[in-house]
Design an enzyme around this catalytic site. Structure first.
Site, PDB file in Angstrom:
ATOM      1  N   LYS A 122       0.795  -1.225   0.000  1.00 21.23           N
ATOM      2  CA  LYS A 122       0.000   0.000   0.000  1.00 21.23           C
ATOM      3  C   LYS A 122       0.832   1.281   0.000  1.00 21.23           C
ATOM      4  O   LYS A 122       0.351   2.334  -0.439  1.00 21.23           O
ATOM      5  CB  LYS A 122      -0.964   0.006   1.192  1.00 21.23           C
ATOM      6  CG  LYS A 122      -2.048  -1.056   1.087  1.00 21.23           C
ATOM      7  CD  LYS A 122      -3.046  -0.964   2.214  1.00 21.23           C
ATOM      8  CE  LYS A 122      -4.122  -2.038   2.075  1.00 21.23           C
ATOM      9  NZ  LYS A 122      -5.176  -1.900   3.097  1.00 21.23           N
ATOM     10  N   ASP A 145      -9.895   2.728   1.605  1.00 15.85           N
ATOM     11  CA  ASP A 145      -9.917   2.146   2.949  1.00 15.85           C
ATOM     12  C   ASP A 145     -10.547   3.098   3.966  1.00 15.85           C
ATOM     13  O   ASP A 145     -11.286   2.664   4.855  1.00 15.85           O
ATOM     14  CB  ASP A 145      -8.495   1.805   3.411  1.00 15.85           C
ATOM     15  CG  ASP A 145      -8.004   0.473   2.879  1.00 15.85           C
ATOM     16  OD1 ASP A 145      -8.838  -0.360   2.487  1.00 15.85           O
ATOM     17  OD2 ASP A 145      -6.774   0.266   2.847  1.00 15.85           O
TER      18      ASP A 145
END
Length: 273
Positions: free
Chosen positions: A70, A107
């Site tokens: 990420k 997210d």
């Protein structure tokens, strides 16, 4: 399904546990969209080659990104939303034929959805972990207006950097310290995931009305959630965030809104495998 269908995918290392293909393909089928969603194992060493290959594929719509990529994927994508500075991690990379790779982070929004649904109004939160998911969650908590945030992590320097990036004057504890009193406990680390070390915490310092939120979804009922339920605390499991962030990514990849009215059916599918 054929190789000529438009497709998106999720990449990570490991990736076999990912339930993202079940979610996206469920929605694609429900909406009658001729496309598919896959999972692909990509190691850190293979990340550059992965993007080089995928950018040359006209059927590739983009990818979701999980552990441990990420942060690293930010080097390969444009950042029109200033995700690098605001969050410091990307979990969604979109691609339009002939155009640049564009990164964002779903997210944060996915994390907040169940808290907003439950009308959570706490004033203090403890966040376990300081990785890519923690960056998005801390940003979400700060955006939600939580005034008192503590980060518990193995590496105090990483925890401080996490707080500094989010502009939050929070507290830092190690994973061996006792929990402080809090209204929300969030595990953003892989601890408790299948194949990882367990997360053993004494939950007694939490308030009687606290919520325990574990973003791990394999297993769905982690040791942390089981301990919270034994104390009668409210819990949120990893599927809530997984489905929430997937819905935001689904819109990006396939230009369609996920049929969230079928969440109950989707959760039954996800828990049956």
């Amino acid at each position: 399904m054929t190789d000529k269908l438009p497709y998106a995918e999720v990449i990570g290392d490991p990736i076999a546990h990912s339930k993202s293909p079940l979610i996206h393909n469920f929605w694609l089928q429900a909406l009658g969209i001729e496309a598919e969603y896959r999972k692909t194992h990509v190691t850190p060493e293979g990340l550059a080659a992965y993007f080089l290959t995928r950018r040359a594929d006209p059927d590739w719509l983009g990818c979701n990104v999980t552990i441990p990529h990420k942060i690293a994927v930010m080097d390969y994508a444009d950042d029109p939303g200033d995700v690098r500075d605001r969050i410091g991690a990307m979990n969604t990379i979109a691609c339009e034929t002939g155009g640049p790779l564009v990164g964002t982070n779903t997210d944060s929004g996915g994390f907040l959805q169940p808290l907003m649904r439950d009308k959570w109004q706490g004033k203090s939160a403890v966040l376990i972990g300081a990785g890519g998911a923690a960056r998005a969650i801390l940003f979400a908590l700060a955006s939600y207006g939580v005034p008192n945030i503590t980060v518990m992590a193995r590496d105090a320097a990483k925890a401080q950097a996490l707080l500094d990036r989010a502009g939050v004057k929070g507290n830092i504890l190690s994973l061996t310290d006792p929990l402080p009193t809090a209204d929300l406990l969030v595990n953003s680390s892989p601890l408790g995931m299948t194949g990882q070390s367990p997360l053993d915490l004494d939950l007694s310092p939490l308030s009687a009305t606290a919520t325990v939120y574990d973003i791990v979804y394999a297993p769905l009922e982690t040791g942390l959630l089981a301990a919270a339920q034994a104390r009668g605390l409210a819990t949120i499991d990893g599927l809530d965030m997984l489905i929430g962030q997937a819905a935001l990514a689904f819109d990006i990849f396939f230009d369609a809104q996920a049929p969230r009215e079928r969440d109950e059916e989707l959760r039954a599918l996800l828990t049956a495998v």
